[in-house]
Design a protein around this motif. Structure first.
Motif, short mmCIF file in Angstrom:
data_model
loop_
_atom_site.label_atom_id
_atom_site.label_comp_id
_atom_site.label_asym_id
_atom_site.label_seq_id
_atom_site.Cartn_x
_atom_site.Cartn_y
_atom_site.Cartn_z
N ARG A 191 30.93 -11.63 -0.13
CA ARG A 191 30.05 -12.75 0.24
C ARG A 191 29.89 -13.74 -0.91
O ARG A 191 29.38 -14.84 -0.70
CB ARG A 191 28.67 -12.21 0.66
N HIS A 192 30.27 -13.32 -2.11
CA HIS A 192 30.19 -14.18 -3.30
C HIS A 192 31.56 -14.19 -3.97
O HIS A 192 31.76 -13.56 -5.03
CB HIS A 192 29.11 -13.67 -4.26
N PRO A 193 32.53 -14.87 -3.37
CA PRO A 193 33.92 -14.80 -3.87
C PRO A 193 34.08 -15.25 -5.31
O PRO A 193 35.01 -14.81 -5.99
CB PRO A 193 34.69 -15.70 -2.89
N GLU A 194 33.19 -16.12 -5.79
CA GLU A 194 33.31 -16.54 -7.18
C GLU A 194 33.04 -15.37 -8.12
O GLU A 194 33.68 -15.23 -9.17
CB GLU A 194 32.36 -17.72 -7.47
N ALA A 195 32.09 -14.49 -7.75
CA ALA A 195 31.82 -13.30 -8.56
C ALA A 195 32.97 -12.31 -8.48
O ALA A 195 33.32 -11.67 -9.48
CB ALA A 195 30.52 -12.64 -8.10
N LEU A 196 33.56 -12.18 -7.30
CA LEU A 196 34.72 -11.30 -7.13
C LEU A 196 35.88 -11.76 -8.02
O LEU A 196 36.53 -10.95 -8.69
CB LEU A 196 35.15 -11.28 -5.67
N ARG A 235 18.51 -14.44 -5.19
CA ARG A 235 19.85 -14.88 -5.57
C ARG A 235 20.59 -13.74 -6.28
O ARG A 235 20.06 -13.10 -7.18
CB ARG A 235 19.77 -16.10 -6.51
N PHE A 236 21.83 -13.49 -5.87
CA PHE A 236 22.70 -12.54 -6.55
C PHE A 236 23.28 -13.23 -7.78
O PHE A 236 24.01 -14.21 -7.67
CB PHE A 236 23.83 -12.07 -5.63
N ARG A 252 39.16 -10.25 2.69
CA ARG A 252 38.22 -10.97 3.53
C ARG A 252 37.51 -10.00 4.46
O ARG A 252 38.09 -9.01 4.90
CB ARG A 252 38.93 -12.02 4.39
N LEU A 253 36.27 -10.33 4.79
CA LEU A 253 35.51 -9.54 5.75
C LEU A 253 36.04 -9.77 7.15
O LEU A 253 36.33 -10.90 7.53
CB LEU A 253 34.03 -9.91 5.70
N VAL A 254 36.14 -8.70 7.93
CA VAL A 254 36.52 -8.83 9.34
C VAL A 254 35.31 -9.23 10.17
O VAL A 254 35.42 -10.02 11.11
CB VAL A 254 37.13 -7.51 9.86
N ILE A 288 37.85 -4.73 6.24
CA ILE A 288 38.31 -5.93 5.55
C ILE A 288 39.82 -6.09 5.77
O ILE A 288 40.52 -5.11 6.06
CB ILE A 288 38.00 -5.89 4.03
N THR A 289 40.28 -7.29 5.64
CA THR A 289 41.71 -7.57 5.68
C THR A 289 42.12 -8.24 4.38
O THR A 289 41.28 -8.81 3.68
CB THR A 289 42.05 -8.48 6.90
N PHE A 290 43.38 -8.10 4.01
CA PHE A 290 43.85 -8.67 2.75
C PHE A 290 45.35 -8.93 2.87
O PHE A 290 46.02 -8.46 3.79
CB PHE A 290 43.53 -7.73 1.58
N ASP A 291 45.88 -9.67 1.91
CA ASP A 291 47.28 -10.12 1.99
C ASP A 291 48.25 -9.12 1.38
O ASP A 291 49.47 -9.29 1.50
CB ASP A 291 47.46 -11.48 1.31
N GLY A 292 47.76 -8.10 0.72
CA GLY A 292 48.63 -7.11 0.12
C GLY A 292 47.96 -6.47 -1.08
O GLY A 292 46.83 -6.83 -1.45
#
Length: 408
Positions: free
Chosen positions: A260-265, A333-334, A378-380, A400-404
């Motif tokens: 939910r916070h892709p910048e932190a990921l 805020r996270f 990404r979250l499904v 979740i789904t991902f590209d590899g």
């Protein structure tokens, strides 16, 4: 306060995905009790912190049972989590000798390489798919495997151990519509089989000790003397259930929050050193244990001008205290860069989480590797389906789904 009784709304599954607005409502009445009685609920940081250190608050299972909040009876005696001093202190000291400082200061640190290997094996097990359930395929099997290794469960028996853990955990998190009698029967049978297995393992370790924690528990003869067999079994069961369930939720809540916070990921992917701060902030922002319902006053206690009578049941809503604006700046805020994170995620006082160092390390390694290895995750669905349990709150599935997968 209007609508349905507030406590019923907190435990209502409809609010499981986001209980924090209810916690904010609860904080407006720091010492809360429904008009028709029930437990006193404490939801502000400083009051929770104070009560967690107050010797007039009992965790003893006998007191809890006397006031209607006791746990299901089992063949095992209460673990030290459900005892008061001096028995609590004796058993916790004895358990700590093979687990942490001062007697075994490197126990958790020295597991890092083994934990890395377990994480890598689980990620390799994803195969060539582009979709996984983080809970079933990663955050659930990881900590139970760790506990098996810690206790010294033989590798060939880990699958059986996992099966018993799954069944017992399901009993803690009932599904609506299930037959309670059948669920209790299945759970009791799993507990019995686990207890018999551990009892056999204990006897093996008495005869031929290894370098595992179970061996040290059954052979240690420190100043408090040896543990009885029943005390060893109760402690092993505590490590399995309490440590496992909380770590599952910590890792799963952590991955959900990072997605939910892709910048932190992305920051964690670029700099694994950020894992320490991220896990501490997660323990504040989305703690795996939301509330502590099993406490009893053994004397009258005054909190903010309200007298809580002796014998009253008390709920301490840790997750509400963790987002108390009187304690934390911008608490909703996270913020992985937060400097002041003295959270209640592991409790406080004499019952502070015994396994906190291991849980921290597991979460740091798990989230770092997931961030590094998953390409564009990404979250499904958001929110995901949650467990029924309002105390041990976390997603039941996190698809979740991902590209590899990036190379190790």
């Amino acid at each position: 306060m209007t609508q349905a009784p507030l406590l019923r709304r907190i435990t209502d599954y409809a609010n499981r995905a986001d209980p924090y607005p209810l916690y904010a409502e609860l904080r407006r009445t720091p010492v809360f009790q429904e008009e028709d009685g029930g437990p006193f609920v404490i939801s502000t940081y400083w009051d929770i912190q104070s009560l967690l250190h107050d010797p007039r608050i009992s965790s003893d299972a006998a007191n809890l049972t006397a006031h209607g909040d006791g746990e299901e009876e089992t063949a095992l005696p209460p673990s030290f989590l459900r005892l008061d001093p001096p028995e609590h202190d004796r058993l916790r000291r004895m358990t700590n000798r093979p687990f942490g400082p001062p007697h075994s200061p490197r126990r958790v640190h020295d597991m890092r390489g083994e934990l890395d290997g377990i994480v890598s094996d689980l990620i390799a097990g994803f195969g060539d798919t582009d979709r996984i359930d983080v809970v079933d395929q990663f955050s659930y099997p990881f900590p139970v495997t760790v506990i098996c290794r810690l206790l010294g469960v033989p590798r060939g028996d880990e699958a059986r151990f996992h099966s018993w853990a799954d069944t017992i955990a399901a009993g803690l998190d009932p599904v609506p519509g299930d037959d309670p009698a059948e669920r209790n029967r299945v759970t009791h049978e799993a507990r019995t089989q686990l207890g018999m297995y551990l009892a056999g393992l204990v006897e093996e370790r008495r005869k031929a000790p290894g370098d595992d924690m179970l061996s040290e528990l059954v052979t240690s003869h420190g100043p408090d003397g040896p543990m009885t067999t029943m005390e060893v079994l109760s402690t092993a069961a505590l490590l399995l259930i309490a440590g496992h369930e909380t770590t599952v939720n910590l890792i799963t809540n952590g991955m959900l929050t990072l997605l939910r916070h892709p910048e932190a990921l992305q920051r964690l992917r670029d700099d694994p050193r950020l894992a320490v701060n991220i896990v501490e902030e997660l323990l504040r922002y989305e703690p795996p244990v939301q509330l502590v319902p099993q406490r009893t006053c053994i004397a009258d206690i005054e909190v903010r001008g309200v007298t809580i009578p002796k014998g009253s049941s008390i709920w301490l809503v840790l997750a509400a205290g963790n987002r108390d604006p009187e304690r934390f700046e911008d608490p909703e805020r996270f913020d992985p860069d937060r400097k002041d994170i003295q959270h209640l995620g592991f409790g406080s006082g004499i019952h502070s989480c015994f396994g906190a160092p291991l849980a921290r390390l597991e979460a740091q390694l798990a989230l770092t590797e997931l961030a590094r290895r998953l390409d564009n995750p990404r979250l499904v669905e958001d929110p995901p389906p949650y467990r029924q349990n309002a105390v041990l709150r976390g997603p039941r599935h996190l698809n979740i789904t991902f590209d590899g997968l990036r190379p190790r």
